[in-house]
Write a protein that holds these residues in place. Structure first.
Motif, short mmCIF file in Angstrom:
data_model
loop_
_atom_site.label_atom_id
_atom_site.label_comp_id
_atom_site.label_asym_id
_atom_site.label_seq_id
_atom_site.Cartn_x
_atom_site.Cartn_y
_atom_site.Cartn_z
N LEU A 239 0.87 -1.30 0.01
CA LEU A 239 -0.01 -0.07 0.00
C LEU A 239 0.76 1.35 -0.09
CD1 LEU A 239 -3.07 -0.12 -0.33
CD2 LEU A 239 -3.21 0.27 2.19
N GLY A 240 1.97 1.36 0.50
CA GLY A 240 2.91 2.46 0.53
C GLY A 240 3.00 3.06 -0.90
N PRO A 241 3.64 2.55 -1.85
CA PRO A 241 3.63 3.18 -3.07
C PRO A 241 2.38 3.39 -3.55
CG PRO A 241 4.36 0.93 -3.26
CD PRO A 241 4.20 1.17 -1.74
N VAL A 242 1.20 2.74 -3.44
CA VAL A 242 -0.03 2.98 -3.86
C VAL A 242 -0.36 4.53 -3.22
CG1 VAL A 242 -2.44 2.44 -3.79
CG2 VAL A 242 -0.84 0.82 -4.17
N LEU A 243 -0.20 4.72 -1.92
CA LEU A 243 -0.56 6.11 -1.53
C LEU A 243 0.09 7.20 -2.05
CD1 LEU A 243 -0.66 5.36 2.41
CD2 LEU A 243 -2.35 6.13 0.83
N VAL A 244 1.52 6.85 -2.70
CA VAL A 244 2.28 8.05 -3.06
C VAL A 244 1.61 8.27 -4.51
CG1 VAL A 244 4.44 8.51 -4.17
CG2 VAL A 244 4.56 7.30 -1.86
N ILE A 245 1.41 7.22 -5.33
CA ILE A 245 0.93 7.56 -6.67
C ILE A 245 -0.42 8.17 -6.56
CG2 ILE A 245 0.51 6.35 -8.97
CD1 ILE A 245 1.97 3.81 -8.02
N GLY A 246 -1.20 7.63 -5.48
CA GLY A 246 -2.41 7.97 -5.29
C GLY A 246 -2.35 9.45 -5.06
N THR A 247 -1.63 10.11 -4.28
CA THR A 247 -1.54 11.48 -3.88
C THR A 247 -1.32 12.21 -5.34
OG1 THR A 247 -0.78 10.83 -1.84
CG2 THR A 247 -1.16 13.06 -2.29
N ILE A 248 -0.08 11.98 -5.79
CA ILE A 248 0.26 12.57 -7.08
C ILE A 248 -0.76 12.41 -8.27
CG2 ILE A 248 2.03 12.80 -8.76
CD1 ILE A 248 4.15 11.75 -6.54
N GLY A 249 -1.41 11.31 -8.27
CA GLY A 249 -2.43 10.94 -8.97
C GLY A 249 -3.58 11.96 -8.92
N LEU A 250 -3.86 12.26 -7.62
CA LEU A 250 -4.81 13.14 -7.23
C LEU A 250 -4.74 14.71 -7.91
CD1 LEU A 250 -7.49 14.23 -5.88
CD2 LEU A 250 -6.32 14.71 -3.87
#
Lengths: 323, 333
Positions: A239-250
């Motif tokens: 989940l760690g990298p997912v959160l990062v991409i998720g934030t930048i993805g937002l």
């Protein structure tokens, strides 16, 4: 059990203590420490929080309702910032647009639409990408090959083109009477579907690493269902990298929505987003009414920048090699 | 079967176990380079039995198929050929549902590296409670947390350690957590895959003694896999020596150490450092284990064997009276 082996040695059973509360855990965490020591991140957090709060509370704190024709006075159009309308008592902090709407209020309502579309699209992309990535990485073989080839094909096109294509096709499938009400959901679907591949790839790679580890083997020996292994064991570890991409993805999704709305294919004019406001504003830029463009654009930049900075910080904080 | 017969029948009976791995290049590479399919016989025709409450050790160099056998027994891998019979029940493809769950509760595995075998995002309480949750239907109903506290005490940790995460422990403590998890569902059979080789030497003995104590206390049966002969000598009742996926020799631990029969076993034992031998030159293990992809024909050990003859080059020796060696069979050694 007929012969309880526990009886052979006397052990005074002690119940292990409960884990500390979530707030305590959060305040004690390395993440919070790293956050507290990064002034840029603190500023970005408060900027993003303020913008999100303002957007959420727009109907209650906006000085005017820009979508209520009763309060609009067309004669107030093009009032400059920090001045009173020529034909009404309305005072405009950031000026008025061509219809006499208060730019400050339209921005509040506009960022509401932008944030909603961005967040929902990212959530959709994340759910789809994480799900497919987990399935792909855990099963391997044909499933993996099919999912990853689709992702490869999609990644070879610019996201905005994909979104335009999906948007166009979806529009064609929806009866005209519902187009206006469905537009925002079609937009979320289009942006979300154009961004899932990044999530899927990252999660697939991390899943392939995790499923080799012995804790997964230990769960398999117990006969834990593969779906539960993915959900309980592997998901928390990828989940760690997912959160990062998720934030930048937002941030990217907000910009993508603004781009689509700027091109005129996004949200309907009755629900203007920041992108729509910028499109309206640029029509008047060269005739000197700069404020109609300027303030929505600044808001968009602030929003995208602060969310992006948060994503950058998250990436560094979650990467132990950079500490 | 009467109780006495059950008592005497082995808990685990492995018959002709083989596992072949496909290590070919991907299809396209194969077609382009004209290479054929490649297979590795990681485990080849291995048979042994493990008596109830005893420890059966498998020793061998790296690449000898020790870990593959462990994974085959617990069902992480499917055998290519052969049978595994656990307490009179065939472990095959046919086990499903409640029956499989009942059987799974009875065997567990302890892994080499406890840092990898414990989920880093889970608290120790949750890790130890997982088997309790999975097998809740087959266990007496009790407060799982109470049982977790009990298990922590049993392996020499305190109940307060339950809230910690695995990375907050030392290697030895982590292995204790792994042992507590393995014991949680009250199994009677545990496969230990090099449980101490990732630990400091000073901690190894503690863990081994803990495992022995637990075996005595709960009547556990171990399959103990190791490359360390001293560890095996300390733990095992019976030992199987593996060479390139095949059993070279099987014997009672004492007999194997006192009168090794297979030339490979002799070579291994000669190489073990011994405090009484200080100062005397030690015989080194000659040569290296050949590649399992392209094993030598006949007896796999013949290129390193001082007693090799023409027959060893051609014919694979069968396990006769616990030794797979032509030279022993013919009485040459």
């Amino acid at each position: 059990m007929t012969n309880d082996p526990m009886t052979t040695r006397q052990i005074e059973p002690v119940i292990p203590p409960r884990p500390p509360g979530l707030l305590r855990q959060a305040l004690d965490s390395d993440m919070f420490y790293s956050w507290r020591n990064s002034p840029v991140t603190i500023v970005a957090t408060f900027t993003a929080a303020a913008l999100i709060l303002v957007a959420l509370l727009a109907p209650w704190i906006a000085p005017y309702n820009p979508f209520n024709p009763a309060t609009l006075n067309l004669m107030d159009g093009f009032t400059p910032p920090m001045s009173e309308g020529a034909f009404s008592d309305n005072w405009f902090l950031m000026g008025a647009d061509h219809q006499g709407r208060d730019v400050f209020s339209t921005i509040m309502y506009g960022s509401r639409v932008s944030l909603f579309v961005g967040a929902m699209a990212t959530l959709f992309a994340m759910t789809l990408g994480v799900g497919l990535g987990l399935a792909s990485g855990y099963n391997g073989g044909t499933i993996d090959a099919v999912i990853m080839r689709i992702a490869d094909i999609q990644l070879s096109f610019p996201a905005i083109l994909i979104a335009l294509l999906i948007f166009g096709v979806a529009r064609g499938l929806i009866p005209p009477s519902q187009q206006e009400s469905m537009a925002i959901w079609v937009l979320i679907f289009a942006i979300g579907l154009s961004n899932w591949a990044q999530f899927a790839r990252t999660v697939r790679g991390a899943t392939m690493v995790e499923r080799q580890k012995d804790y997964v083997a230990a769960a398999r020996i117990m006969g834990v269902h593969p779906a539960l292994i993915l959900l309980r064991h592997i998901l928390p570890n990828v989940l760690g990298p997912v959160l990062v991409i998720g934030t930048i993805g937002l941030a990217l999704a907000i910009i993508e929505e603004a781009t689509l709305s700027f091109l005129g294919v996004g949200v309907p004019p009755t629900q203007p987003s920041l992108g729509t406001l910028i499109r309206i504003g640029q029509q008047y830029l060269f005739s000197g009414e700069w404020w109609i463009l300027f303030f929505p654009a600044v808001t968009l930049v602030l929003l995208a920048l602060s969310v992006n900075l948060l994503g950058d910080w998250l990436r560094d904080a979650l990467n132990p090699k950079l500490r | 079967m009467t109780d006495a017969e059950t008592e005497r029948s082995p808990l685990l009976d492995v018959r002709g176990l083989s596992r072949r791995f496909d290590v070919s290049q991907p299809w396209l590479n194969r077609k382009l380079s004209g290479a054929g399919k490649l297979y590795v016989n990681a485990v080849d025709d291995v048979s042994f039995t493990v008596a109830r409450g005893k420890t059966f050790a498998l020793v061998g160099e790296s690449g000898s198929g020790k870990s593959t056998i462990a994974r085959l027994i617990v069902g992480l891998l499917e055998p290519t050929r052969g049978d595994i019979v656990f307490d009179g029940i065939w472990l095959g493809q046919g086990l499903k549902g409640a029956e499989a769950r009942k059987l799974r509760r009875r065997f567990q595995m302890i892994f080499q590296d406890p840092l990898a075998s414990l989920n880093p995002r889970w608290r120790v309480s949750d890790i130890i409670a997982e088997p309790l949750r999975v097998f809740a239907r087959d266990m007496p109903a009790r407060d799982p947390l109470l049982r977790v506290g009990e298990l922590l005490a049993l392996v020499g940790l305190s109940a307060e350690d339950g809230v910690k995460f695995p990375h907050q422990f030392s290697g030895g403590q982590r292995q204790r957590v792994a042992i507590a998890r393995a014991l949680a569902a009250r199994p009677d059979f545990i496969v230990c895959d090099e449980p101490t080789s990732a630990l400091d030497v000073s901690v190894q003995a503690q863990i081994l003694n803990l495992m022995k104590d637990l075996q005595r206390e709960f009547g556990l049966t171990y399959v103990f896999i190791s490359h360390n002969l001293q560890v095996v000598r300390h733990m095992a009742d019976e030992i199987g020596v593996l060479y390139l996926g095949r059993l070279a020799e099987v014997n009672k631990a004492k007999a194997l150490f006192e009168t090794p029969r297979h030339p490979y076993t002799r070579m291994l034992l000669d190489a073990v450092p011994d405090i009484e031998m200080t100062g005397r030159p030690r015989k080194r293990v000659e040569g290296e284990i050949p590649s399992p992809i392209d094993p030598p024909p006949g007896c796999a050990f013949h290129p390193r064997c001082p007693f090799m003859n023409e027959r060893c080059r051609r014919e694979i020796p069968r396990l006769v009276e616990g030794v797979a060696c032509h030279a022993v069979e013919e009485g040459r050694i």
